[in-house]
Scaffold this motif. Structure first.
Motif, PDB file in Angstrom:
ATOM      1  N   ILE A  76      25.131  55.342  64.930  1.00 13.03           N
ATOM      2  CA  ILE A  76      24.460  56.109  65.796  1.00 13.03           C
ATOM      3  C   ILE A  76      22.915  55.150  65.772  1.00 13.03           C
ATOM      4  O   ILE A  76      22.350  55.070  64.896  1.00 13.03           O
ATOM      5  CB  ILE A  76      24.026  57.424  65.485  1.00 13.03           C
ATOM      6  CG1 ILE A  76      25.412  57.868  65.055  1.00 13.03           C
ATOM      7  CG2 ILE A  76      23.183  58.285  66.151  1.00 13.03           C
ATOM      8  CD1 ILE A  76      25.377  59.308  64.554  1.00 13.03           C
ATOM      9  N   HIS A  77      22.663  54.770  67.339  1.00 12.91           N
ATOM     10  CA  HIS A  77      21.318  54.281  67.569  1.00 12.91           C
ATOM     11  C   HIS A  77      20.459  55.190  68.421  1.00 12.91           C
ATOM     12  O   HIS A  77      21.030  55.883  69.224  1.00 12.91           O
ATOM     13  CB  HIS A  77      21.637  53.044  68.466  1.00 12.91           C
ATOM     14  CG  HIS A  77      22.554  51.825  68.023  1.00 12.91           C
ATOM     15  ND1 HIS A  77      21.971  50.647  67.446  1.00 12.91           N
ATOM     16  CD2 HIS A  77      23.799  51.859  67.798  1.00 12.91           C
ATOM     17  CE1 HIS A  77      22.906  49.795  66.874  1.00 12.91           C
ATOM     18  NE2 HIS A  77      24.171  50.665  67.075  1.00 12.91           N
ATOM     19  N   TYR A  78      19.208  55.199  67.918  1.00 12.68           N
ATOM     20  CA  TYR A  78      18.090  55.683  68.698  1.00 12.68           C
ATOM     21  C   TYR A  78      17.206  54.509  69.326  1.00 12.68           C
ATOM     22  O   TYR A  78      16.592  53.802  68.774  1.00 12.68           O
ATOM     23  CB  TYR A  78      17.446  56.789  67.891  1.00 12.68           C
ATOM     24  CG  TYR A  78      16.268  57.492  68.764  1.00 12.68           C
ATOM     25  CD1 TYR A  78      16.918  58.327  69.718  1.00 12.68           C
ATOM     26  CD2 TYR A  78      14.958  57.483  68.369  1.00 12.68           C
ATOM     27  CE1 TYR A  78      15.942  58.998  70.360  1.00 12.68           C
ATOM     28  CE2 TYR A  78      14.046  58.132  68.789  1.00 12.68           C
ATOM     29  CZ  TYR A  78      14.448  59.122  70.025  1.00 12.68           C
ATOM     30  OH  TYR A  78      13.485  59.699  70.846  1.00 12.68           O
ATOM     31  N   LEU A  79      17.133  54.660  70.766  1.00  5.35           N
ATOM     32  CA  LEU A  79      16.211  53.917  71.583  1.00  5.35           C
ATOM     33  C   LEU A  79      15.060  54.559  72.280  1.00  5.35           C
ATOM     34  O   LEU A  79      15.312  55.672  72.716  1.00  5.35           O
ATOM     35  CB  LEU A  79      16.980  52.970  72.557  1.00  5.35           C
ATOM     36  CG  LEU A  79      18.203  52.043  71.866  1.00  5.35           C
ATOM     37  CD1 LEU A  79      19.394  52.977  71.613  1.00  5.35           C
ATOM     38  CD2 LEU A  79      18.160  50.819  72.481  1.00  5.35           C
ATOM     39  N   VAL A  80      13.910  53.864  72.344  1.00  3.31           N
ATOM     40  CA  VAL A  80      12.847  54.626  73.368  1.00  3.31           C
ATOM     41  C   VAL A  80      12.400  53.137  74.072  1.00  3.31           C
ATOM     42  O   VAL A  80      11.838  52.164  73.727  1.00  3.31           O
ATOM     43  CB  VAL A  80      11.602  54.872  72.318  1.00  3.31           C
ATOM     44  CG1 VAL A  80      10.501  55.562  73.537  1.00  3.31           C
ATOM     45  CG2 VAL A  80      12.090  56.071  71.548  1.00  3.31           C
ATOM     46  N   TYR A  85      11.408  50.236  71.379  1.00  3.93           N
ATOM     47  CA  TYR A  85      11.720  50.591  70.099  1.00  3.93           C
ATOM     48  C   TYR A  85      13.341  50.869  70.003  1.00  3.93           C
ATOM     49  O   TYR A  85      14.012  51.335  70.842  1.00  3.93           O
ATOM     50  CB  TYR A  85      11.345  51.949  69.706  1.00  3.93           C
ATOM     51  CG  TYR A  85      11.596  52.613  68.384  1.00  3.93           C
ATOM     52  CD1 TYR A  85      10.949  52.189  67.282  1.00  3.93           C
ATOM     53  CD2 TYR A  85      12.568  53.403  68.325  1.00  3.93           C
ATOM     54  CE1 TYR A  85      11.278  52.675  66.071  1.00  3.93           C
ATOM     55  CE2 TYR A  85      12.622  54.095  67.045  1.00  3.93           C
ATOM     56  CZ  TYR A  85      12.187  53.527  65.863  1.00  3.93           C
ATOM     57  OH  TYR A  85      12.530  54.182  64.820  1.00  3.93           O
ATOM     58  N   SER A  86      14.108  50.322  69.012  1.00  5.47           N
ATOM     59  CA  SER A  86      15.297  50.459  68.586  1.00  5.47           C
ATOM     60  C   SER A  86      15.631  50.766  67.019  1.00  5.47           C
ATOM     61  O   SER A  86      15.217  49.785  66.375  1.00  5.47           O
ATOM     62  CB  SER A  86      16.155  49.300  69.128  1.00  5.47           C
ATOM     63  OG  SER A  86      17.665  49.586  68.962  1.00  5.47           O
ATOM     64  N   PHE A 345      10.598  61.581  64.103  1.00  8.56           N
ATOM     65  CA  PHE A 345       9.709  60.594  63.623  1.00  8.56           C
ATOM     66  C   PHE A 345      10.831  59.967  62.277  1.00  8.56           C
ATOM     67  O   PHE A 345      11.346  60.518  61.887  1.00  8.56           O
ATOM     68  CB  PHE A 345       8.135  60.531  63.225  1.00  8.56           C
ATOM     69  CG  PHE A 345       8.294  61.323  61.911  1.00  8.56           C
ATOM     70  CD1 PHE A 345       7.823  60.884  60.634  1.00  8.56           C
ATOM     71  CD2 PHE A 345       8.389  62.850  62.038  1.00  8.56           C
ATOM     72  CE1 PHE A 345       7.897  61.762  59.491  1.00  8.56           C
ATOM     73  CE2 PHE A 345       8.369  63.716  60.810  1.00  8.56           C
ATOM     74  CZ  PHE A 345       8.133  63.183  59.396  1.00  8.56           C
ATOM     75  N   PRO A 346      10.452  58.598  62.252  1.00  9.84           N
ATOM     76  CA  PRO A 346      11.728  58.183  61.372  1.00  9.84           C
ATOM     77  C   PRO A 346      11.239  58.367  59.830  1.00  9.84           C
ATOM     78  O   PRO A 346      11.114  57.449  58.993  1.00  9.84           O
ATOM     79  CB  PRO A 346      11.408  56.422  61.328  1.00  9.84           C
ATOM     80  CG  PRO A 346      10.085  56.505  62.067  1.00  9.84           C
ATOM     81  CD  PRO A 346       9.550  57.697  62.755  1.00  9.84           C
TER      82      PRO A 346
END
Length: 406
Positions: A76-80, A85-86, A345-346
């Motif tokens: 699962i990837h999260y991108l902005v 941001y990735s 947030f990470p």
């Protein structure tokens, strides 16, 4: 490092749009990409991570259509995009791929578990002996490799050397064995976002450097309104009782011999018979003062323990009372947790930070050092539900599989 502003991105700034990509990868060669899962229904997708869970993290992925390829793992990837941001949130084995047909198309739901979960499923087919002189972590690494798990060692030392052989019976899971060895060596097993099992020396969270601060009064903060608190204060023991039941061999007089016999007994000699007699020693200690004591709290909670015969070589009242007193000084502290909701947030389970909220007595702000006990991510809204625990509730003894360490 501050996770709220890590990598040059200020997660307090809500003027950004993120997106989720679910990638299918090989479960045995994690770098091998199979394809992208189409039709992902984000409203039915979530990720959970828990510091106390054996598998550490799990996920659920919902999709519409026929794009799923069985025997894939999911990443699962999260991108902005506007930030460039990735990040990878997690890589998971698929343990269930149930589906249903409705409205003219397939609706699927993938139940996903971390790579550590695989260790709970595989069992020893024969007894395993880890020899004296071998390091615990080399035995762990060998088991991980035989179970096709990639691993990375961050302990930075030669490793804890076993003083005696350790024998594990057939039928034990790989997780049982790895967790026991890890506890002996003070190693925490975890899994990173790419699906690689990690080995790190476990340290008390109280010693960790905080990497974030959540404040309910920060106008630019990521926290939503509302904080809930829970505590096990009323369940904490205030006294210890220990019981040891054992047997001793005794001779009992059963009268006199009425005639001489071939064993040398003469008429009139006293007759004794040996037998085992059951005995019991009971130790007790209690808190005489303090907020948990019976005199202050108004009730007592007893921590009752039993010892086997061989667990107490010295069988005296003084010894069992001493043991009760020692146990009293090692009673667990209060487990106080807070549940908060934030924007993404990470942050991850095991991270340590500060929580600043209004004090309950209304005198100002309460700032507490906390460990992230669990993270629940709604992938549809990218909201986080965090459970935070006081770091001073942890002790050096809490590094077993059912405790923070493993």
């Amino acid at each position: 490092m501050n996770l709220l502003t890590a990598s040059g991105h200020d997660w307090r700034d809500q003027r950004h749009t993120g997106r989720i990509i679910v990638e299918m990868v090989s479960p045995t060669a994690l770098d091998g990409t199979i394809g992208t899962l189409g039709g992902v229904a984000l409203s039915g997708c979530s990720v959970d991570a828990n510091y106390f869970s054996k598998s550490r993290t799990s996920a659920k992925v919902s999709y519409v259509g026929g794009g799923w390829q069985r025997n894939s793992a999911v990443r699962i990837h999260y991108l902005v995009d506007e930030w460039g941001y990735s990040t990878v949130i997690g890589t998971y084995l698929v343990t269930s791929d149930d589906g249903s047909w409705s409205d003219g198309e397939w609706h699927g739901e993938l139940t996903c578990q971390s790579m550590l979960w695989a260790l709970t499923q595989k069992k020893l087919a024969a007894p395993l002996v880890v020899r004296k002189g071998q390091t615990a972590k080399s035995a762990i690494q060998s088991l991980l490799s035989s179970d096709l798990r990639k691993w990375q060692d961050y302990t930075g030392d030669g490793g804890f050397v076993l003083a005696d052989d350790k024998i594990y019976e057939s039928g034990k899971t790989y997780m049982d064995v790895c967790a026991d060895l890890a506890s002996a060596a003070n190693i925490r097993l975890d899994v990173n976002a790419s699906g690689v099992v990690t080995l790190r020396t476990w340290t008390l969270p109280a010693y960790a450097t905080p990497t974030f601060e959540l404040s309910s009064t920060d106008p630019r903060g990521v926290m939503h309104d509302g904080v809930s608190r829970s505590s096990d204060y009323a369940e904490l023991p205030s006294e210890v009782a220990i019981s040891c039941k054992y047997s001793v061999e005794v001779e009992k007089w059963e009268g006199e011999y009425y005639k001489s016999d071939s064993n040398g007994h003469k008429k009139g000699d006293k007759k004794y018979v040996k037998s085992n007699e059951q005995r019991e020693l009971d130790g007790y200690a209690k808190l005489s003062s303090g907020p948990r004591s019976e005199g202050v709290r108004g009730f007592a909670v007893t921590d009752y323990r039993t010892l086997n015969d061989d667990e107490m070589p010295t069988k005296t009242q003084e010894e069992i009372d001493r043991r009760a007193g020692v146990a009293l000084t090692h009673l667990p502290g209060e487990t106080e947790t807070w549940t908060v909701t934030t924007q993404y947030f990470p942050v991850w389970e095991g991270d340590v930070g500060w929580l600043s909220i209004p004090a309950e007595d209304g005198t100002g702000t309460q700032r507490t050092k906390v460990l992230v006990r669990s993270v629940a991510i709604d992938l549809g809204t990218m909201q986080l539900k965090l459970t935070l625990q006081r770091t001073d509730a942890f002790s050096e003894e809490m590094n077993g599989i059912d405790g923070p360490g493993n």
